[in-house]
Design a protein around this motif. Structure first.
Motif, mmCIF file in Angstrom:
data_model
loop_
_atom_site.group_PDB
_atom_site.id
_atom_site.type_symbol
_atom_site.label_atom_id
_atom_site.label_comp_id
_atom_site.label_asym_id
_atom_site.label_seq_id
_atom_site.Cartn_x
_atom_site.Cartn_y
_atom_site.Cartn_z
ATOM 1 N N ASP A 178 -14.142 5.392 -2.088
ATOM 2 C CA ASP A 178 -12.678 5.574 -2.088
ATOM 3 C C ASP A 178 -12.014 4.626 -3.091
ATOM 4 O O ASP A 178 -11.065 5.003 -3.791
ATOM 5 C CB ASP A 178 -12.112 5.319 -0.693
ATOM 6 C CG ASP A 178 -12.408 6.441 0.286
ATOM 7 O OD1 ASP A 178 -12.931 7.488 -0.156
ATOM 8 O OD2 ASP A 178 -12.121 6.274 1.482
ATOM 9 N N ARG A 179 -12.517 3.402 -3.155
ATOM 10 C CA ARG A 179 -11.932 2.403 -4.051
ATOM 11 C C ARG A 179 -12.026 2.836 -5.508
ATOM 12 O O ARG A 179 -11.092 2.618 -6.289
ATOM 13 C CB ARG A 179 -12.674 1.074 -3.850
ATOM 14 C CG ARG A 179 -12.276 -0.013 -4.821
ATOM 15 C CD ARG A 179 -13.177 -1.236 -4.639
ATOM 16 N NE ARG A 179 -12.906 -2.260 -5.633
ATOM 17 C CZ ARG A 179 -13.641 -3.345 -5.807
ATOM 18 N NH1 ARG A 179 -14.683 -3.559 -5.024
ATOM 19 N NH2 ARG A 179 -13.347 -4.217 -6.738
ATOM 20 N N PHE A 180 -13.131 3.486 -5.882
ATOM 21 C CA PHE A 180 -13.309 3.924 -7.268
ATOM 22 C C PHE A 180 -12.914 5.388 -7.469
ATOM 23 O O PHE A 180 -13.285 6.001 -8.469
ATOM 24 C CB PHE A 180 -14.758 3.706 -7.694
ATOM 25 C CG PHE A 180 -15.104 2.262 -7.945
ATOM 26 C CD1 PHE A 180 -14.712 1.624 -9.108
ATOM 27 C CD2 PHE A 180 -15.800 1.530 -6.989
ATOM 28 C CE1 PHE A 180 -15.008 0.293 -9.331
ATOM 29 C CE2 PHE A 180 -16.114 0.196 -7.201
ATOM 30 C CZ PHE A 180 -15.711 -0.437 -8.364
ATOM 31 N N LYS A 181 -12.156 5.926 -6.502
ATOM 32 C CA LYS A 181 -11.602 7.278 -6.608
ATOM 33 C C LYS A 181 -12.687 8.329 -6.831
ATOM 34 O O LYS A 181 -12.595 9.181 -7.716
ATOM 35 C CB LYS A 181 -10.544 7.342 -7.716
ATOM 36 C CG LYS A 181 -9.333 6.454 -7.446
ATOM 37 C CD LYS A 181 -8.272 6.580 -8.529
ATOM 38 C CE LYS A 181 -7.063 5.711 -8.202
ATOM 39 N NZ LYS A 181 -6.019 5.826 -9.242
ATOM 40 N N GLU A 265 -13.002 16.127 -7.810
ATOM 41 C CA GLU A 265 -12.932 14.858 -8.529
ATOM 42 C C GLU A 265 -11.569 14.657 -9.187
ATOM 43 O O GLU A 265 -11.062 13.537 -9.248
ATOM 44 C CB GLU A 265 -14.045 14.799 -9.580
ATOM 45 C CG GLU A 265 -15.430 14.557 -8.998
ATOM 46 C CD GLU A 265 -15.541 13.200 -8.323
ATOM 47 O OE1 GLU A 265 -15.703 12.193 -9.036
ATOM 48 O OE2 GLU A 265 -15.443 13.151 -7.087
ATOM 49 N N GLU A 266 -10.959 15.719 -9.653
ATOM 50 C CA GLU A 266 -9.606 15.614 -10.210
ATOM 51 C C GLU A 266 -8.620 15.185 -9.130
ATOM 52 O O GLU A 266 -7.731 14.363 -9.373
ATOM 53 C CB GLU A 266 -9.189 16.956 -10.820
ATOM 54 C CG GLU A 266 -9.914 17.290 -12.121
ATOM 55 C CD GLU A 266 -9.586 18.687 -12.616
ATOM 56 O OE1 GLU A 266 -8.936 19.455 -11.863
ATOM 57 O OE2 GLU A 266 -9.988 19.026 -13.752
ATOM 58 N N ARG A 267 -8.781 15.736 -7.936
ATOM 59 C CA ARG A 267 -7.923 15.339 -6.811
ATOM 60 C C ARG A 267 -8.120 13.866 -6.487
ATOM 61 O O ARG A 267 -7.156 13.134 -6.242
ATOM 62 C CB ARG A 267 -8.266 16.198 -5.598
ATOM 63 C CG ARG A 267 -7.359 16.001 -4.391
ATOM 64 C CD ARG A 267 -8.001 16.472 -3.096
ATOM 65 N NE ARG A 267 -9.134 15.650 -2.731
ATOM 66 C CZ ARG A 267 -10.360 16.097 -2.507
ATOM 67 N NH1 ARG A 267 -10.624 17.386 -2.601
ATOM 68 N NH2 ARG A 267 -11.338 15.258 -2.188
ATOM 69 N N ALA A 268 -9.381 13.405 -6.505
ATOM 70 C CA ALA A 268 -9.669 12.003 -6.203
ATOM 71 C C ALA A 268 -9.088 11.080 -7.261
ATOM 72 O O ALA A 268 -8.549 10.016 -6.942
ATOM 73 C CB ALA A 268 -11.179 11.798 -6.082
ATOM 74 N N ARG A 269 -9.194 11.472 -8.521
ATOM 75 C CA ARG A 269 -8.630 10.639 -9.596
ATOM 76 C C ARG A 269 -7.111 10.523 -9.475
ATOM 77 O O ARG A 269 -6.515 9.542 -9.933
ATOM 78 C CB ARG A 269 -9.001 11.219 -10.963
ATOM 79 C CG ARG A 269 -10.425 10.926 -11.388
ATOM 80 C CD ARG A 269 -10.639 11.199 -12.859
ATOM 81 N NE ARG A 269 -10.486 12.612 -13.177
ATOM 82 C CZ ARG A 269 -11.455 13.511 -13.130
ATOM 83 N NH1 ARG A 269 -12.672 13.120 -12.765
ATOM 84 N NH2 ARG A 269 -11.242 14.767 -13.441
ATOM 85 N N ASN A 270 -6.496 11.499 -8.858
ATOM 86 C CA ASN A 270 -5.044 11.462 -8.642
ATOM 87 C C ASN A 270 -4.668 10.702 -7.378
ATOM 88 O O ASN A 270 -3.503 10.719 -6.959
ATOM 89 C CB ASN A 270 -4.481 12.887 -8.573
ATOM 90 C CG ASN A 270 -4.544 13.599 -9.910
ATOM 91 O OD1 ASN A 270 -4.436 12.964 -10.963
ATOM 92 N ND2 ASN A 270 -4.727 14.913 -9.890
ATOM 93 N N GLY A 271 -5.651 10.043 -6.772
ATOM 94 C CA GLY A 271 -5.369 9.166 -5.641
ATOM 95 C C GLY A 271 -5.653 9.742 -4.271
ATOM 96 O O GLY A 271 -5.253 9.142 -3.263
ATOM 97 N N GLN A 272 -6.363 10.881 -4.201
ATOM 98 C CA GLN A 272 -6.667 11.478 -2.902
ATOM 99 C C GLN A 272 -8.159 11.779 -2.804
ATOM 100 O O GLN A 272 -8.581 12.925 -2.957
ATOM 101 C CB GLN A 272 -5.850 12.757 -2.684
ATOM 102 C CG GLN A 272 -6.010 13.330 -1.283
ATOM 103 C CD GLN A 272 -5.367 14.701 -1.113
ATOM 104 O OE1 GLN A 272 -4.575 15.128 -1.954
ATOM 105 N NE2 GLN A 272 -5.713 15.386 -0.041
ATOM 106 N N PRO A 273 -8.971 10.747 -2.523
ATOM 107 C CA PRO A 273 -10.415 11.001 -2.393
ATOM 108 C C PRO A 273 -10.769 11.834 -1.165
ATOM 109 O O PRO A 273 -11.761 12.554 -1.162
ATOM 110 C CB PRO A 273 -11.017 9.596 -2.295
ATOM 111 C CG PRO A 273 -9.905 8.731 -1.839
ATOM 112 C CD PRO A 273 -8.650 9.322 -2.387
#
Length: 499
Positions: A178-181, A265-273
């Motif tokens: 989560d920390r590294f998105k 992964e795009e969603r996670a990079r935007n802050g929502q893992p």
């Protein structure tokens, strides 16, 4: 859609009319089940169902992809299969099937193992041990790539059982990913790819013990030599090796994200893992105890070591290992006054509750297997490909067909009770290399466990990682298919080289 005045606009579609959409869905499912009941009259004179035996599993896959709800899709397939067998005794057959599954020794073992493992992981979570382990890693790992590689290496290290891998590694790495998105779907893929595919490659695992005994029972080798044959077959377990190659290519960033994984992964990079719709998935970490990192790390590593050592001591029995580790953890935490006895008991019970949905999915999968066995699906598939078999193509075709069977049933172990008595004599009659044949069978089993959306490994990994089984399966399947393609080509090459 609503106007500014609050009045509902005219001509809205079905998506805006849930009542009408639900009615149509009920009518649609009713029509499909009626078709299955009608097709029960098409049974051949010899009692065989032929191609009809494939339809319940096909229905499960279609409904699961459409609804993203594996448990409901499995039950739809179970009902459809029961109607195909005997539409006049639907409820009695479902009741008998349920009782047979509940009384099955393997199911009892799975229920207890999953429950005990869930309770143990929950204690480690609430006791702050998992948090301390994550903080220790966070102090040493500074990049996204390092996090993914660490997750993969941890998966390789926890080789004794895929259940242990699926729950322990995912739970210990969630905070760091989560920390590294990194999306929870990517975490689940990294963990699941080092679960069953790795367990088949290690002779000290629950898989090796089970299949070694099964090979002896089916005449592949004389009594007492099952494990020797298993070890000889490890170099030929192409899917296990291919899956490891694929997962490290992904972890190193050499194989880029694509398909559903790219969107995750795009969603996670935007802050929502964490994906949408998983609020109730995973263990409760709202009341975590805080300890120093050295103490927390000790409290994490000691129970894990006890779990592995006890499992090996009891002849690779994860149930007894989990029982010993759970009691050890309760004593360890109570002695440190980290948690009261009541809190420890609640943690065990709450962890068991978290596993109820995965257990239900796995039990339903066994019901699907029982339906498919009665329909003769495995026998039909093998009989269909038999005319096309040759010593050179046997390993590749065995891998492809049995992988499809395991994928459609979700039973990576149970299906081979039916298939081995057919495949082993076939290989012996063709004078085929038995280690190569066993390698193809185990590769098929690992692929089915890895790719099937309702297999035990997939469901447990998604639960531990914090995503739904369908979110995990849909993002993972493209990568699993890469590994399956590499394995299929390898079996063709090895078939011509060895035959």
């Amino acid at each position: 859609m609503r106007t500014d005045s609050g009045a509902t606009t005219v001509g809205r579609g079905l998506k805006d009319d849930p009542g009408r959409g639900t009615s149509l869905s009920i009518l649609g499912y009713g029509a499909i089940l009626a078709c299955f009941a009608y097709m029960s009259t098409w049974q051949g004179e010899d009692g065989a169902y032929g191609v009809l035996s494939l339809l319940p599993s096909l229905l499960i896959v279609i409904i699961a992809i459409k609804t993203k709800r594996p448990l409901e899709s499995i039950f739809a397939g179970i009902i459809a299969g029961s109607l195909l067998i005997d539409p006049t005794n639907l409820f009695s057959s479902l009741g008998e099937l349920s009782m047979n599954v509940v009384q099955n020794e393997t199911i009892a073992w799975i229920v207890l193992v999953c429950g005990m493992m869930g309770g143990l992981i929950n204690m480690l979570e609430r006791g702050g041990s998992v948090l301390s382990f994550g903080q220790m890693l966070a102090n040493r790992i500074k990049t996204k790539r390092g996090t993914m590689l660490t997750t993969s290496f941890l998966g390789l290290a926890v080789f004794i059982d895929d259940y242990l891998n699926s729950l322990a590694v995912s739970a210990s790495m969630k905070n760091l990913t989560d920390r590294f998105k990194i999306s929870r779907e990517k975490l689940a893929f990294l963990v699941d790819s080092t679960a069953a595919p790795v367990c088949i490659l290690v002779p000290i695992s629950t898989w090796a013990v089970y299949f070694g005994a099964l090979l002896e029972e089916n005449g592949a080798v004389p009594d007492g030599q099952g494990m020797s044959l298993y070890i000889e077959s490890i170099p030929y377990m192409a899917y296990g090796w291919a899956a490891i190659v694929v997962v490290f290519l992904v972890a190193f960033g050499l194989l880029k994200d694509f398909g559903p994984m790219k969107k995750a992964e795009e969603r996670a990079r935007n802050g929502q893992p964490v994906p949408d719709g998983v609020e109730d998935v995973g263990f409760d970490t709202s009341n975590v105890r805080r300890t120093s990192i050295p103490v927390g790390l000790m409290n994490f590593l000691l129970p894990m070591a006890v779990l592995i050592i006890a499992s090996i001591y009891y002849e690779i029995d994860l149930l007894l290992g989990a029982l010993v580790a759970s009691i050890f953890t309760m004593v360890l935490y109570f002695a440190q006054r980290l948690m009261t006895f009541g809190e420890l008991t609640d943690s065990m019970l709450d962890g068991f509750k978290v596993m109820l949905h995965p257990i239900a999915v796995v039990c339903a999968g066994f019901m699907v297997k029982a339906i498919n066995d009665e329909l003769g699906m495995t026998t039909y598939i093998i009989d269909t490909i038999s005319p096309y078999l040759s010593p050179e193509l046997l390993p590749a075709l065995v891998f492809a067909t049995m992988a499809a069977v395991v994928f459609s049933t979700g039973s990576s172990w149970g299906v081979f009770v039916v298939s081995l008595p057919i495949v082993i004599p076939m290989a012996q009659a063709m004078d085929m290399s038995m280690p190569l044949t066993v390698g193809a069978l185990l590769s098929a089993s690992a692929f089915g466990s890895h790719a099937c959306f309702f297999s035990d490994s997939t469901v447990l990994t998604s639960t531990g990682s914090g995503c739904t089984p369908m979110q995990h399966a849909l993002t993972q399947i493209p990568y699993a298919m890469i590994g399956a393609t590499l394995a299929f080509v390898s079996f063709i090459v090895m078939g011509y080289a060895i035959a």
